[in-house]
Design an enzyme around this catalytic site. Structure first.
Site, PDB file in Angstrom:
ATOM      1  N   GLY A  32     -11.928   2.556   1.334  1.00  0.00           N
ATOM      2  CA  GLY A  32     -13.135   2.981   0.629  1.00  0.00           C
ATOM      3  C   GLY A  32     -12.977   2.756  -0.852  1.00  0.00           C
ATOM      4  O   GLY A  32     -11.870   2.494  -1.333  1.00  0.00           O
ATOM      5  N   CYS A  59      -5.563   1.592   3.611  1.00  0.00           N
ATOM      6  CA  CYS A  59      -5.961   1.433   2.205  1.00  0.00           C
ATOM      7  C   CYS A  59      -6.296   2.799   1.588  1.00  0.00           C
ATOM      8  O   CYS A  59      -5.419   3.636   1.466  1.00  0.00           O
ATOM      9  CB  CYS A  59      -7.097   0.422   2.095  1.00  0.00           C
ATOM     10  SG  CYS A  59      -7.377  -0.133   0.413  1.00  0.00           S
ATOM     11  N   TYR A  60      -7.577   3.059   1.270  1.00  0.00           N
ATOM     12  CA  TYR A  60      -7.889   4.386   0.708  1.00  0.00           C
ATOM     13  C   TYR A  60      -7.434   5.488   1.675  1.00  0.00           C
ATOM     14  O   TYR A  60      -6.945   6.542   1.243  1.00  0.00           O
ATOM     15  CB  TYR A  60      -9.400   4.512   0.443  1.00  0.00           C
ATOM     16  CG  TYR A  60      -9.787   5.906  -0.032  1.00  0.00           C
ATOM     17  CD1 TYR A  60      -9.650   6.273  -1.372  1.00  0.00           C
ATOM     18  CD2 TYR A  60     -10.245   6.877   0.865  1.00  0.00           C
ATOM     19  CE1 TYR A  60      -9.957   7.554  -1.799  1.00  0.00           C
ATOM     20  CE2 TYR A  60     -10.557   8.160   0.435  1.00  0.00           C
ATOM     21  CZ  TYR A  60     -10.413   8.499  -0.907  1.00  0.00           C
ATOM     22  OH  TYR A  60     -10.717   9.768  -1.326  1.00  0.00           O
ATOM     23  N   HIS A 110      -5.238  -4.299   5.099  1.00  0.00           N
ATOM     24  CA  HIS A 110      -6.315  -4.126   6.086  1.00  0.00           C
ATOM     25  C   HIS A 110      -5.988  -4.843   7.399  1.00  0.00           C
ATOM     26  O   HIS A 110      -6.232  -6.049   7.520  1.00  0.00           O
ATOM     27  CB  HIS A 110      -7.625  -4.679   5.522  1.00  0.00           C
ATOM     28  CG  HIS A 110      -8.171  -3.837   4.416  1.00  0.00           C
ATOM     29  ND1 HIS A 110      -9.043  -2.799   4.639  1.00  0.00           N
ATOM     30  CD2 HIS A 110      -7.928  -3.842   3.085  1.00  0.00           C
ATOM     31  CE1 HIS A 110      -9.333  -2.208   3.492  1.00  0.00           C
ATOM     32  NE2 HIS A 110      -8.671  -2.829   2.524  1.00  0.00           N
ATOM     33  N   GLU A 143      -7.577  -4.697  10.101  1.00  0.00           N
ATOM     34  CA  GLU A 143      -8.808  -5.021  10.843  1.00  0.00           C
ATOM     35  C   GLU A 143      -9.375  -6.392  10.489  1.00  0.00           C
ATOM     36  O   GLU A 143     -10.204  -6.942  11.205  1.00  0.00           O
ATOM     37  CB  GLU A 143      -9.861  -3.923  10.611  1.00  0.00           C
ATOM     38  CG  GLU A 143     -10.488  -3.866   9.209  1.00  0.00           C
ATOM     39  CD  GLU A 143      -9.650  -3.109   8.179  1.00  0.00           C
ATOM     40  OE1 GLU A 143      -8.433  -2.946   8.412  1.00  0.00           O
ATOM     41  OE2 GLU A 143     -10.195  -2.717   7.143  1.00  0.00           O
ATOM     42  N   ASP A 161     -30.524  -7.763  22.184  1.00  0.00           N
ATOM     43  CA  ASP A 161     -30.528  -6.313  22.405  1.00  0.00           C
ATOM     44  C   ASP A 161     -31.660  -5.874  23.333  1.00  0.00           C
ATOM     45  O   ASP A 161     -31.430  -5.165  24.313  1.00  0.00           O
ATOM     46  CB  ASP A 161     -30.637  -5.563  21.068  1.00  0.00           C
ATOM     47  CG  ASP A 161     -29.541  -5.964  20.106  1.00  0.00           C
ATOM     48  OD1 ASP A 161     -28.525  -6.510  20.573  1.00  0.00           O
ATOM     49  OD2 ASP A 161     -29.705  -5.752  18.893  1.00  0.00           O
ATOM     50  N   LYS A 202     -22.458  -5.339  18.800  1.00  0.00           N
ATOM     51  CA  LYS A 202     -23.175  -6.543  19.240  1.00  0.00           C
ATOM     52  C   LYS A 202     -22.390  -7.348  20.293  1.00  0.00           C
ATOM     53  O   LYS A 202     -22.956  -7.765  21.307  1.00  0.00           O
ATOM     54  CB  LYS A 202     -23.445  -7.439  18.027  1.00  0.00           C
ATOM     55  CG  LYS A 202     -24.428  -8.531  18.288  1.00  0.00           C
ATOM     56  CD  LYS A 202     -25.810  -7.972  18.138  1.00  0.00           C
ATOM     57  CE  LYS A 202     -26.887  -8.979  18.407  1.00  0.00           C
ATOM     58  NZ  LYS A 202     -28.200  -8.399  18.100  1.00  0.00           N
TER      59      LYS A 202
END
Ligand code: XMP
Length: 522
Positions: free
Chosen positions: A68, A95-96, A182, A184, A239, A378
């Site tokens: 963040g 991270c944060y 990170h 991710e 969707d 998604k």
């Protein structure tokens, strides 16, 4: 379930998606001091913001604290309570999140002498379960100006980089892990492995699977709806199509799907959607409303007015049909998990007033909304679609804006221009498919500029439109970079468009990223 506590970082949804790729269910929430609002459509029953006492009541296998933009030492920065780290579940701070963990547990975080941004090599020291099977020297994605200076009690350093002596640290006895980078983000070469290791540390069973989700949802829908009547606005996008098929499997002919063709769809799209849905057990109503939309759009050039007109006309057409159908018990919405998270955070500036079918509830006589995809990202919706037997041309369809080609024709929309952009886009898509690069691209399409220019064809002068091609790489559609499509492919597309599409004598390629441009042209 793994809980992702969101501190406002750019990649937070990505963390949840990566966890789910391990077949582990996870939800993203922000931490609040206030009350937790209920959301019965989310598995935990909790809304996007939750407080610590709600967290304590959850059956959790693990917690991830996200990155963040804040600094832990600033007043009013959001910090988890120290008791969070005594819940006995493994916690990974990113991270944060790593800095917040450090700060709350008595370590020190300060502004770094050198901020790190981008790919950075770290060296892993010692044996950490988090880095099990990861190379000793590996490239990670860093993005920070603060860093950890002093560790809390019982923590040890497990990785360092040249400018960051604490690239990772942990308290192995309590299963608390802090990583400055990170995992991710795909730039972190072994990021998936690291998150998968965390899932193992949490002892998750990895049983969040799409086949069971689909079967469970259908049976829940059956129970909930019984013999009730259901109405669904079908756009032909992924969707609403997946939601419609799920409902059809649950309630058959008690479902009516209304497909409004506003005449601004891609070439052949309306026919494709109709062909697919004819095969399902449901009532399918197609409305050919192209002329109505064109009439309303005559002379209008302002992008936001075009959007508004298309949105309002869509609701008007739908309302007329809904009146004929009469009262229904349920209205289907194709809401997906990113919509749930984003609407909860409510922090985005309005650059474009996106409309999907959000205005419909006011115009339909119904008792309750059903949102069967509310838990899914998604890519999971696409997986569910495949599970339900929807054909690939629907399941892997790219995102398409609600106002359709209306916002891919710069300036006034006319029948002639719609035909040009449909034909050009069709050729572009055909060549991308032939080249086999579709899966690498986030979104790609042709648009029609409002510019005519001089050209020469045969022996004659032409004064025709310029078509522009766009292709972007993106994971979240909030930021994007222009794709570097092979020149030979672009050349073939350009040649085909000027030769096959009447009214076009020039083809341009958009090299701009987002920001400063947007993905669409209007
Ligand atoms: P932009 O152009 O804002 O697009 O960078 C980001 C993503 O949103 C889609 N988009 C829309 N979707 N209604 C929609 O439902 C709209 O008015 C709209 N405008 C843009 C766009 O296709 C891209 O995927």
């Amino acid at each position: 379930m793994i809980l992702v506590l969101d501190f406002g970082g750019q990649y937070n949804q990505l963390i949840a998606r990566r966890v789910r790729e391990n077949n582990v269910y996870c939800e993203v929430h922000t931490l609040t001091d206030g009350e937790s609002k209920a959301d019965k459509n989310v598995k935990s029953g909790l809304g996007t913001a939750i407080n610590f006492s709600a967290i304590k009541n959850l059956q959790l296998e693990g917690i991830i604290l996200t990155g963040g933009p804040q600094s832990v030492y600033e007043k009013n920065s959001s910090l988890p309570p120290a008791e969070l780290f005594n819940l006995g579940v493994p916690i990974l701070g990113i991270c944060y999140g790593a800095q917040a963990m450090t700060h709350v547990l008595g370590g020190a975080v300060k502004k770094s002498e050198v901020s790190e941004y981008g790919k950075t090599e770290i060296e892993i020291s010692g044996a950490s379960k988090l880095f099990s099977g990861v190379e000793k020297n590996t490239v990670v994605w860093m993005s920070h100006t603060d860093r950890i200076f002093e560790l809390p009690k019982d923590f040890v350093v497990t990785a360092e980089s040249e400018n960051c002596p604490v690239a990772a640290a942990e308290n192995p006895a309590k299963n608390l892990y802090a990583v400055q980078f990170h995992p991710e983000v795909l730039h972190t070469v072994e990021g998936k492995k690291i998150l998968s290791n965390f899932v193992d540390i949490c002892g998750c069973q990895r049983n969040w699977k799409m086949d069971s989700f689909v079967a469970d949802t259908i049976s829940e829908l059956k129970n909930k709806i019984g013999g009730g009547k259901v109405l669904c606005a079908l756009s032909g996008g992924v969707d609403s199509s997946v939601a419609a098929v799920m409902l059809s499997k649950a309630v058959g002919k008690n479902l009516t799907c209304v497909f409004v063709d506003h005449g601004l769809l891609r070439k052949n799209e309306a026919a494709e959607v109709e062909a697919v849905f004819k095969n399902y057990d449901l009532n399918f109503i197609k409305v050919d409303a192209g002329e109505r939309f064109l009439n309303k759009l005559g002379g209008v050039t302002d992008p936001e007015r075009k959007r508004k007109i298309i949105g309002e006309e869509f609701i008007r057409v739908f309302e007329e049909i809904a009146k004929k159908i009469g009262a229904v018990d349920f209205l289907v919405q194709g809401t997906i998990y990113p919509d749930v998270i984003e609407s909860g955070l409510g922090k985005s500036a309005i650059i474009k007033s996106h409309h999907n079918v959000g205005g419909l509830p006011d115009f339909v006589d119904f008792k309750e909304i059903v949102e069967p995809l509310r838990l899914l990202f998604k890519d999971e919706v696409r997986q569910a679609g495949r599970q339900l037997g929807l054909p690939e041309n629907i399941v892997s369809r790219q995102p398409f804006p609600g106002p359709g080609l209306g916002i891919r024709i710069i300036g006034e929309v006319t029948a002639e221009k719609i035909k040009i952009v449909q034909d050009a886009d069709f050729i572009y898509r055909e060549e991308i498919a032939k080249a086999g690069i579709a899966a690498e691209l986030g979104q790609y399409f042709a648009a029609l500029t409002n510019m005519r220019s001089v050209g020469v064809m045969g022996d004659g002068r032409t004064y025709d439109f310029a078509v522009v091609l766009r292709a972007v790489l993106t994971s979240d559609f909030m930021t994007a970079e222009a794709a570097q499509i092979d020149w030979n492919i672009l050349n073939t597309v350009a040649n085909r468009i000027v030769n096959e599409v009447k009214g076009v004598n020039r083809v341009l390629y958009d090299c701009t990223s987002k920001p400063p441009a947007t993905i669409e042209f209007e």
